[in-house]
Enzyme design. Structure first.
Site, PDB file in Angstrom:
ATOM      1  CB  CYS A 100      -0.928  -0.019   1.219  1.00 59.38           C
ATOM      2  SG  CYS A 100      -1.940   1.455   1.345  1.00 59.38           S
TER       3      CYS A 100
ATOM      4  CB  CYS B 235      -0.467   2.453   4.097  1.00 56.45           C
ATOM      5  SG  CYS B 235      -1.984   1.807   3.410  1.00 56.45           S
ATOM      6  CG  ASP B 236       3.288   1.081   4.359  1.00 56.76           C
ATOM      7  OD1 ASP B 236       2.856   1.585   5.406  1.00 56.76           O
ATOM      8  OD2 ASP B 236       3.088  -0.098   4.033  1.00 56.76           O
TER       9      ASP B 236
END
Ligand code: NAP
Length: 333
Positions: A147, A150-151
């Site tokens: 992701c 997200c990261d």
């Protein structure tokens, strides 16, 4: 054996299922959550966030929170209002008549147990397709990610790689150039599967380079990603590239096998919902990634879990099944 009929049965315990549990528990609907099996990659309690480390984009956590910690909080919050959990994996469901019935091994005896409910919330999520390497699983959350939203932030100033040749891979690669110095897209063929517009955007981006006809054979690093071993499938030449992140973007699969032939799905197997969280079966609701291949975020999954809880509560009321009194236990139906 079925000993009682619940108001609401929730299958799946990611952000969607647990938010549905919080809301329906607070509405005195005594939800039972069949949360999945810890050893299973697709049905583990807590869902995909159990495979991530820092979550920095969930509102309310100024300094971020670890994925498993966040899911533990969701779970405890629902439990506080009376949600109950069965740590087991549903093996089959019958939605052809009401009460709806699902079967799962009893966690203590291992024997198949029938769970029946007036309304059912499906929140079984989706799983990212993975390369299947031991090192990939070991370093998940330590440089391996599925992701970028997200990261990506953690890779500011780093050299990283994305594997895949579809829209997801190019979307992730393009997004990651906001942070990374270079993004290498590793694709097993010479032609991309991605749409023309995504290709053009990626080709024009000076930070993106392509490794064609190439597969990843190993992720290098003991406690964090330090590089990748790759093989050219045409020349069979093997080499190693130095990167500190690997984003796997080779597609997703919704966890919908249980409902094939019973719930309407799109061509990729995602459940089709309408009017909020309703499925084609009256009294069955769906939320989270099992019905969303667009956003795939914890916050959107949680939002849709709230919708499913409210929709199911209204549905029960409309069917003369108003929530039981706060002190009542579930009744026979
Ligand atoms: P996808 O279109 O199925 O592409 C998967 C890619 O991963 C393909 O290039 C495939 O290679 C590669 N791949 C599959 N298994 C592999 C393996 N084991 N090892 C190495 N490579 C592997 O999946 P997606 O990109 O997630 O897209 C899914 C759907 O969502 C598509 O319809 C897409 O258009 C849509 N989507 C749209 C957007 C957007 O419009 N913004 C963004 C993301 C996704 P091959 O090409 O050789 O098969």
């Amino acid at each position: 054996m079925n000993d009682q009929v619940r108001d609401i049965l929730i299958v799946g315990s990611g952000p969607a299922g647990l938010t549905a549990a919080i809301y329906s528990a607070r509405a005195n609907l005594h939800p039972l959550v069949i949360e999945g099996q810890p050893s299973s990659s697709s049905d583990q309690p807590g869902g995909q966030l159990m495979l991530t480390t820092d979550v920095e984009n969930f509102p309310g956590f100024v300094d971020g929170i670890m994925g498993p910690d966040l899911m533990g909080r969701f779970r405890a919050q629902a439990e506080r209002f009376g949600a109950e959990y069965i740590t087991s994996k549903v093996t089959r469901c019958d939605l052809s008549s009401r009460p709806f019935r699902c079967w799962a091994p009893d966690p203590s005896t291992g024997e198949e147990h029938e769970y029946a409910a007036k309304a059912l919330i499906v929140s079984t999520g989706a799983r990212s397709l993975m390369l299947g390497l031991e090192s990939e699983r070991r370093l998940m959350g330590y440089g391996v990610s599925t992701c970028a939203t997200c990261d990506g932030f953690f890779f500011r100033g780093h050299d990283i790689a994305v594997v895949g040749g579809g829209d997801s891979a190019l979307e992730e690669a393009t997004f990651l150039t906001k942070f990374a110095d270079t993004v290498t897209v590793i694709h097993r063929r010479k032609e991309l599967r991605a749409s023309k517009i995504m290709q053009d955007r990626a080709y024009k981006n000076p930070k993106i380079r392509f490794l064609w006809d190439t597969v990843v054979t190993d992720v290098v690093g003991d406690t964090k990603v330090q590089g990748l071993k790759v093989r050219n499938v045409v020349t069979e030449e093997q080499s190693e590239i130095a990167v500190s992140g690997l984003f796997v973007a080779i597609g997703h699969v919704p966890n919908t096998d249980l409902f094939k032939g019973q719930l309407d799905m799109d061509e990729n197997g995602y459940l089709i919902t309408h009017d909020g969280s309703k499925t084609n079966v009256d009294g069955v609701f769906a939320c989270g990634d099992v019905q969303d291949h667009t956003y795939r975020q914890a916050i959107t999954a949680a939002g849709s879990g709230c919708m499913a809880a409210i929709d199911s509560e209204r549905w029960l009321e409309a069917h003369g099944e108003a929530p039981a009194d706060v002190n009542e236990t579930p009744t026979e139906w």
